[in-house]
Each structure stands twice: as C-alpha cells, then as structure tokens.
Write an enzyme that holds these catalytic residues in place. Structure first.
Site, PDB file in Angstrom:
ATOM      1  N   ARG A 181       0.826  -1.221   0.000  1.00 55.85           N
ATOM      2  CA  ARG A 181       0.000   0.000   0.000  1.00 55.85           C
ATOM      3  C   ARG A 181       0.856   1.266   0.000  1.00 55.85           C
ATOM      4  NH1 ARG A 181      -3.936   0.429   4.414  1.00 55.85           N
ATOM      5  NH2 ARG A 181      -4.371  -1.758   4.107  1.00 55.85           N
ATOM      6  N   THR A 182       1.900   1.297   0.803  1.00 59.56           N
ATOM      7  CA  THR A 182       2.738   2.494   0.832  1.00 59.56           C
ATOM      8  C   THR A 182       3.473   2.662  -0.502  1.00 59.56           C
ATOM      9  OG1 THR A 182       3.029   2.248   3.209  1.00 59.56           O
ATOM     10  CG2 THR A 182       4.566   3.689   2.082  1.00 59.56           C
ATOM     11  N   LYS A 228      21.419 -10.801  -2.499  1.00 64.68           N
ATOM     12  CA  LYS A 228      22.723 -11.445  -2.658  1.00 64.68           C
ATOM     13  C   LYS A 228      23.767 -10.762  -1.779  1.00 64.68           C
ATOM     14  CE  LYS A 228      21.460 -12.547  -7.381  1.00 64.68           C
ATOM     15  NZ  LYS A 228      21.137 -11.639  -8.483  1.00 64.68           N
ATOM     16  N   ARG A 285      11.933   2.370   2.245  1.00 63.76           N
ATOM     17  CA  ARG A 285      11.316   1.647   3.357  1.00 63.76           C
ATOM     18  C   ARG A 285      12.340   0.624   3.797  1.00 63.76           C
ATOM     19  NH1 ARG A 285       6.327  -0.556   5.414  1.00 63.76           N
ATOM     20  NH2 ARG A 285       5.577   1.557   5.107  1.00 63.76           N
ATOM     21  N   HIS A 330       7.679   7.272  10.290  1.00 64.96           N
ATOM     22  CA  HIS A 330       6.988   7.096   9.011  1.00 64.96           C
ATOM     23  C   HIS A 330       6.330   8.446   8.731  1.00 64.96           C
ATOM     24  CE1 HIS A 330       4.943   5.511   5.695  1.00 64.96           C
ATOM     25  NE2 HIS A 330       4.238   4.544   6.235  1.00 64.96           N
TER      26      HIS A 330
END
Lengths: 310, 428, 187
Positions: free
Chosen positions: A58-59, A86, A108, A136
């Site tokens: 959603r973000t 990796k 994020r 946030h």
C-alpha cells in the site's frame, strides 16, 4: 519553507514546514478534483526510485501513484529477488541507483535510521517511507491532513493514540508532528508497549482507554502484532482486545464529532472491531486517498526546486 | 645500549634526566652527561610508566582484515602502551593453550608491546562449560585473565565455578556484564534518546544486575572478580558498595564511556555503536568520579577494530565496537587531567599500575625509579590535534573521535629500554 | 502573475500607473471584452492566474456586470505545477485552482494576468487549461505588457504597453493583495 532536500523524520518539521505540506496537498487535491486527467507535468524528466526493503504494497503504490501523477519516472526496487538478497549493502545499492540517474529515493527499511544513512551517501533527495521502529513521516502527514479535513483544525485537537507505541513508527511520527501542529496527544497502551523514555515526549500517557475516550476528538488505533504476545508484552489477544481494543461500546462513548483512524493494515477483532472500522466515524478509506495527495505534495516540495538546493 | 632522556618530568613533576642502560633505569638526576649515549630530548614532556591495556581486540586469528597482532601492537605503542591483553573472541576462540600461545608468539614477533592473551572462560564463548583454564595458565602465554568478553557468563552457577576455579591459577574472571535476556536486539542505551530514535534499548539494569550478582558471588566464594567496561552510574554505586564490604572486585572504564554520550547515536552513524552502549551525561560524570576516587581501578580501551563494511551500513546491522588504543591517553587527559580529577600519578595508577596488578604482569606498571624496567612513555600534554582516522596505525578506521580535537601526544614509548615509538613514529 | 514579486523595497520612482489609472485601464478592458464578445458574453469565463491575475479577473467581471448587466463566470488556475522553470526558481506555495460549476468546455476562456513578460506563465496556464477541459477559444488579457517575449504568445487585451529593459522590474500592486493599486517600474 520545506525547501530541504530530504524528508527523514516528522521531528524535523517545524510548524511552517508541516503546514506548507498540508496546504500544498490540499491545493493539489482541489486542482485534481473532478478532472479526467489526474496528471500534472511538474516532475517530468525526474526519476523517483521506490527502494523497499520491506513488503508494503500500500505504501509503495501510494508513492508510485503520487510520483506518476506528477509525471516523474518511477522505478520500483524491491529488495527481494534483487542484488540486495545477494548481500549487496545499502550503500552500494543506493550509489548504484543514483548512478542510474535517480533524483529521489523513497526508502522503506527495517532498520531505524536507514534513510538517514542513505542521505549521508547520496546527492539526491531521500524520503523516509518507514524505517524500523523509528518514523513514518508521510503517514503522519496524511493523518494530520485527514484530521484537518474532517475537523477543520489541528490546533487544540485531542488525539488519543492507542496500542503498540513501542514498536510503532507511525506513533512516533504522529507524536512529533501533531505536537508541532498544536494538537494535544494522549498515548494509551499497556506499559509494556510504551518506550522507556516516553516521559520526555510532548504527550500525556495513560493506561485506561475508557477514561480518555469521552474527551477525544480523534482516536488512532495502532496495529498490534500477535507475535508480541509471545514475548509477553501482553498475556493474550483476548485480554489485549478487552482492555485496549476499540469496539462499538467504546466507540459509543466518544463525542459526536470524533473520528476513528487506523494506519492499516488492520487486525479486525484485535485492536479494532469490524463495525468500528466500517462506521461513519472511520477515516480509514479517506486516509488512503489522502496519502496520495500528501505524498505528491512532499515530492513536489522536495523535488520541484533546483537540484541539490537546500 | 645506553639512552639518555634529557629533561622529562616524571609524573609531571620536576624535570630530571633519565639514563637507560640494559633495559633498566640506571640513573635519575640533574644534568646527567654520558658520553656515547643516544640522547632523547624530552624537555617539557611528561614521563609515565608504559600503559597497560586490560581489554584489546586484536582480531588475529580470524579477522586479519580488521586488525592483526602486529597492527594492533603498533597502534598500542603509538598510544603509549607497553602491554595489552588480547581478548579471546577470535576465530578460533582463544579457549585452548594452542590459540593463546599462537597469539602470544605473534606478539613477541611484532615486538612492539607485550601481547598478553586473555583466555576464554567457556568453550567457544558459548557459556556452557569451562574451557581448559589451567592449560592456558600453564602455557607459554601464562594466561591470568579469563573472559568471554563480547558475551556475558550469564549462567550464575557457571560463573560461580569459574570464579572459584581460577583462584588456583592466581587468575581473575573479567566479566562482560550484560544480562542477555534483557538486551535481546539492543542497539543503544535505553532512555529518552532510544525512545525517540526507535532503536531497541539496552537498559542500564542489564549491566547492573549482573555486576550485583557477581560481586555477591565473588564475595561468597572469596575470589577475584574484574568487571569489564563499566558504563553506568548504577554500576559505580554497586562497585563502591562491594568494595566497602571487602569484595575483591576491580573494574575498568573505557575512554569512550568517559567522553561520549548516547547523543552520538542521533546521527545513526554506527561508528558510535558499541557494547555496552554510550550512556547519558549523568553516567559519564559518575564514571569520571568513580575513576577519580578509585571505585573504578583502571582505564581499558576495549579497542575493537572493524572492517569498513561492518560499519558502513545501517545502525542495526553494524557490528558494535570502536577503536581506542591510539587516543585513550588523550581522552583521559581531556576528561580527567584537565578538569583536575586525576593528577599524573593518578593517570599512571589507573592506566599502568592497577591494570598490571590485575593482570599479574610483574614487569609492567613499575615506578619510574632506578633499577626498574625502562618501560615508559613520554607525553607532550600541551599538544592538541584533530583525530584523522586515515592517519591511524590500526588497520581499521572506526574511530569515534574522528574530527574531534584532543589534547596530548605520545612522543616516545620505551619497552624495556627499547624505543618502540620515537618522535611520534613507530620504530618497527 | 507578477514576475517581480520578490522585489523588497518600496520604489522611489513615481508610479507608471496611479490607482486612478489602474481603475481606468480595468474599465477599458471590460468595455473591450463586452464589445468583442458580443452575443457570446454570457458564455465568457474569466480565469485569473494567481496571485494578482485572480483579483484582476474578479474586478473585470464586476465592471462587465456594471456596464452590461451580464454576470460572467470567474475562475482561477494556479500554474505552479505546470511551470517549466521550477528547477531554476525553486518551489513555492500553491494557490487555488477554481473553475465555475459549469466548467470551461465549449466556452470562451479569457486568461487574466497582471504582467505579460516572457510568456511562460501563459504557456503554463494554457497547459493547465488543457487538462481542465476543452474551451471553444482562449484569449488573454493583461494589465501591463512589458515585452521580451520568449514564446509566440500575444495578448488580446492590453491595459498598457510598457517598454522596459530586461533588467528592470515591473511591480503591479492591487488593493486586494497589496493594500493599494499602482504599477511601477524600477531598475
């Protein structure tokens, strides 16, 4: 003026900065209201990278839509299935993306402070889309926007934030932003889910949800993860729900105009009852829509100016 | 070989000349002249016994990309050290006579400081069963300090047995005091700043609880206990109480805990990530006071080199630890000498005499007197310089003092009459 | 929009247009609009470009109603998000975009601004209008045309042509924004 280069935390924003973001979001929303072409040419030729180390569809979609509505090119870089899995370091990833011409990185990350580190390494703008248990900021901005939209003001609004404050970046960002904007914030949670040091925050702390609801203009319910139960933050989901959940009975004790917010995703039946989430007081759907406008405002204010200007 | 050191001030007191012959101090007096001697001009410099570090991570064997016995020895000598205790958390762990002898021999080969291996208390630092402490004590490395540093000997029964067992070896258990269940995922001091920064807190109580338990155990079984890197005001209080009751406990504090606070974490730069974490200003003041009054016996660096990739990351995934050997004395000058909390004899006591005694190093921490080993350093206390990590002798660059101006420069270091540092430069 | 709104000090030179002059110029443009629109006057929409184009559009509408009895629609269109020089000038707070209920499709839109200079503001406004609807025709009314066009744009209604050098600033003040009306040129 928010002609800063990065948006790393709500705690960085002063009242003028925050108000400018909200006003800009409102103007963008009204400029686009009712239009068939929901697109502005503002960031044509700019590239925004969504660098997501945690799944948050959603973000990510909200930022993607915001950037696209401003005509930026958008690259979604998910840590899964990429060089990151990796073992490539955050720094190497960031420098690689920048070498490819990104103007802004929306990040994020599961580690608190990761966007701050990124900002130390790259030339372009960094937008924090949630870092660990830290902040946030765009969520808080869209929450403030939603409150102002519904109640017409922020100054003096009594906001109760309920739940897992300890692990919540949404709570931290909201505490700082709402205090900056003049709201009166009360935190209600079991003491195990409040950080040591909460006493230094510009908030009132309480443990009794029933005592504060009749004086609340806004109730913001935080997501509570069931795994906290296993670490003895609380004895059981049932006990948590009984003491700190918002059900129809509790909602009934709110003043008439009061609204109920939730940053999503919700645990229906845990911190919020389905009938509350779906009630007319709930702003949960508004919050999602407002998220796009607020993120457009942030991208415009950070990227609209001269490249690299402070 | 004969060296005449002209004009140093032993312990910062009156200037004298010091004659060094055959590794010992042969004479101390005014205006000594010795034909054929190498003359070292030490006018205005403070002479102190060579420093002894109880807590150094040399990373060899295992992480030679971060530090080796040789590079760490060079950093130590440049910092005025003549002996360092090499911690056991290498790969393989120094939990057998073979590994401690290997480290000891590497130290001998480097020849810059006496490298004294610390033996692990438990096999593999796993906290499950005792390592062969006697074999390490009887080895060429003559281990006297045992520590699982990096890990706490958390099991109280195991800790009791370790304390008891090393009595027969004239040894001491150096405890990394950290209750592991209280520090799961911990990133920084738990308090106002961790609350705001969203970093998992490392509560002071997790250190204090273990120290309280261990001083009670040490008192009960009549054993020596040493507490590593004390970091909180509460720990100082507990140590003061225990010493008042006659418990044989000694304690160390790091330079960084004497100078830096958790405010450093605000940058999220993991160069400031360390275990135990940087604490509050009140803790710093209590640690300084505890070091001044002897509640804390020694300064120990907890020199912890880390490769660039282990620090150039987000905070949570970075490894804890910071460099210390080359700036320790400067930090003590700034935090203890300049404010008047310690005089130069006090510095000698806390950085040389006491740590040598705790580690049972007979030839270190000796007074500056005729007949004693010529193991000493010369310090220019008025010199001030900004720390440049690129200029450090350590193989790593994770200095928390980068860009910070600190007082004091080690001009020369002598180990048993041999200059390991002259004019601020390592001699090998 | 005012191309010199950052000008800090009060000009010491005499105004190019006094408050009375501004009133007369607005009246004249209103008359021209009535005359040129003819029977289409009812479908006219005056769209001001903020900041000062917006009150100017409202004044024009007021004068048109006084002179003709016809009430014309007024709107504003903020062009900030359509500018092509954001990188050079930096971001600024956004202003209102408001269109009449009936929209602009098929209507005669007259953009209203205070100063016509490079033409870039008008270009941005045309782009914004394109996203907002499809007018039958678009015209342009400005209080002052100071020359130095960088795009092939010209005004249909000009209050006053003012020859300037590039380095000069033209400052329009309007009572609604600045407390009083005037137009000045400073070097």
């Amino acid at each position: 003026m928010v002609v800063k280069r990065h948006l790393l935390e709500a705690a960085d924003l002063d009242r003028d900065d925050a108000t400018l973001v909200l006003d800009t979001a409102a103007q963008i929303e009204s400029a686009l209201a009712g239009r068939e072409v929901k697109k502005l040419p503002t960031l044509r030729g700019r590239t925004v990278v969504n660098l997501f180390y945690e799944d948050s569809t959603r973000t990510r979609i909200s930022f993607e839509l915001a950037a696209k509505r401003l005509s930026a090119d958008v690259i979604n870089f998910s840590a899964k299935g990429s060089s990151v899995s990796k073992g490539e370091s955050l720094k190497d990833t960031a420098l690689t993306l920048e070498a490819m011409g990104s103007d802004a990185i929306v990040v994020r990350h599961g580690a608190s402070g990761a966007p701050h580190r990124l900002a130390q390494w790259v030339q372009g703008s960094v937008v924090n889309a949630g870092d660990g248990t830290h902040e946030h900021p765009t969520q808080a901005l869209l929450d403030a926007y939603t409150i102002r939209q519904r109640l017409g003001r922020l100054d003096g609004v009594r906001v109760v934030i309920v739940g897992d404050v300890l692990h919540s970046r949404v709570a931290r960002s909201n505490v700082w932003l709402l205090a900056t904007l003049g709201a009166e914030v009360t935190l209600v949670a079991p003491p195990t889910l409040l950080p040591v040091g909460v006493g230094s925050w510009p908030v009132t702390v309480g443990y009794d949800l029933d005592a504060v609801l009749p004086k609340a203009d806004v109730v913001m319910m935080l997501r509570v993860q069931a795994e906290r139960m296993n670490a003895s933050f609380f004895p059981s989901a049932r006990e948590y729900s009984r003491r700190y959940g918002l059900d129809a009975r509790r909602m009934g004790t709110l003043p008439d105009e009061a609204i109920v917010m939730h940053p999503g995703p919700m645990n229906r039946g845990m911190e919020i009852a389905a009938e509350v989430a779906d009630s007319a007081r709930s702003t949960i759907v508004d919050q999602v829509g407002n998220g796009v406008s607020v993120r457009m405002a942030v991208l415009y204010l950070l990227l609209g100016g001269a490249p690299g200007s402070e | 070989m004969t060296i005449l050191i002209k004009g140093p001030r032993p312990y910062g007191e009156d200037a004298v000349d010091v004659l060094v012959e055959d590794g010992r101090i042969a004479a101390i007096g005014d205006s000594l002249t010795v034909p054929g001697a190498d003359v070292v001009d030490a006018a205005g410099l403070v002479a102190l016994p060579g420093l002894v570090d109880l807590h150094t991570h040399l990373r060899e064997p295992g992480r030679e990309d971060a530090e080796t016995v040789e590079t760490g020895s060079r950093a130590a000598a440049l910092g005025g050290y003549t002996a360092v205790h090499a911690m056991a958390n290498t790969d393989p762990v120094a939990d057998t006579a073979g590994v401690v002898e290997q480290v000891w021999r590497l130290g001998q080969q480097a020849g810059l400081v006496d490298v004294v291996p610390v033996g692990a208390v438990t096999v593999g630092l796993r906290g499950e069963r005792l390592a062969e402490l006697g074999a390490m004590a009887d080895s060429a490395a003559r281990v006297r300090v045992f520590s699982d540093d990096g890990h706490c000997v958390a099991d109280p029964a195991l800790m009791r047995r370790a304390l008891e067992y090393v009595k027969a070896l004239d040894g001491v258990v150096a405890q990394h005091a950290e209750e592991p269940r209280l520090t799961v995922g911990a990133q920084m001091n738990e308090g106002d700043r961790s609350a705001r920064l969203g970093l998992t807190g490392w509560p002071a109580a997790a250190e204090e609880a273990v120290i309280a338990r261990d001083v009670l155990l040490a008192g009960h079984v009549g054993a020596r206990l040493h507490v590593c890197h004390v970091s909180t005001a509460g720990s100082v209080e507990i140590l003061r109480w225990a010493k008042g009751r006659g418990v044989q406990v000694t304690a160390e504090v790091t330079p960084h805990h004497l100078l830096l606070t958790d405010e450093c974490a605000e940058s999220y730069d993991p160069v400031f990530k360390v275990n135990p974490p940087l604490r509050t200003e009140a803790d710093v003041q209590a640690l300084r006071a505890g070091l001044a009054d002897g509640t804390i016996d020694a300064v120990a660096t907890d020199h912890a080199p880390h490769a660039v990739e282990d620090k150039e990351s987000e905070w949570a995934s970075a490894r804890p630890g910071m460099l210390g050997l080359e700036q320790a004395l400067s930090v003590v000058v700034q935090t203890m000498v300049e404010p008047g909390l310690l005089d130069w004899r006090g510095v000698a006591e806390r950085m040389s005499v006491a740590p040598a005694a705790i580690g049972r190093l007979e030839s270190h921490g000796r007074p500056l007197a005729v007949g004693e080993p010529a193991t000493l350093l010369l310090l220019d206390p008025t010199h001030r310089a900004t720390v440049d990590p690129a200029a450090l002798a350590s193989r790593s660059r994770n200095s928390p003092y980068a860009g910070r101006e600190l007082p004091g420069r080690v001009v020369a270091t002598f180990l048993r009459g041999t200059a390991t540092v002259l004019d601020g430069k390592a001699q090998r | 929009m005012t191309e010199s709104s950052a000008l800090p000090a009060e000009p010491t030179t005499a105004p190019l247009l006094s408050a009375d002059d501004v009133g007369r110029v607005v009246d004249r443009i209103a008359h021209q609009l009535i005359e040129k629109a003819g029977p289409d006057l009812g479908s006219l929409v005056l769209v001001g470009i903020p900041t000062r184009g917006a009150p100017l559009a409202r004044r024009l509408a007021g004068r048109i109603e006084t002179f003709s009895g016809v009430r014309v629609d007024v709107g504003t269109v903020d062009i900030t998000l359509y500018r092509d020089d954001l990188r050079l000038r930096g971001v600024r707070a956004l202003e209102d975009t408001r269109l009449p209920e009936a929209g602009i499709d098929g209507r005669l839109v007259v953009l209203v601004d205070d100063v016509l200079f490079s033409g870039r503001s008008v270009r941005a406004a045309l782009d914004a209008l394109r996203d907002l609807g499809r007018p039958r025709a678009v015209q342009l009314a400005v209080l002052v045309d100071r020359g130095h066009r960088e795009l092939p744009i010209r005004a249909d209604y000009v209050g006053k042509n003012v020859p300037t050098s590039r380095s000069q600033s033209v400052k329009v003040r309007l009572a609604e924004v600045d407390g009083a009306d005037s137009v000045t040129v400073t070097s």
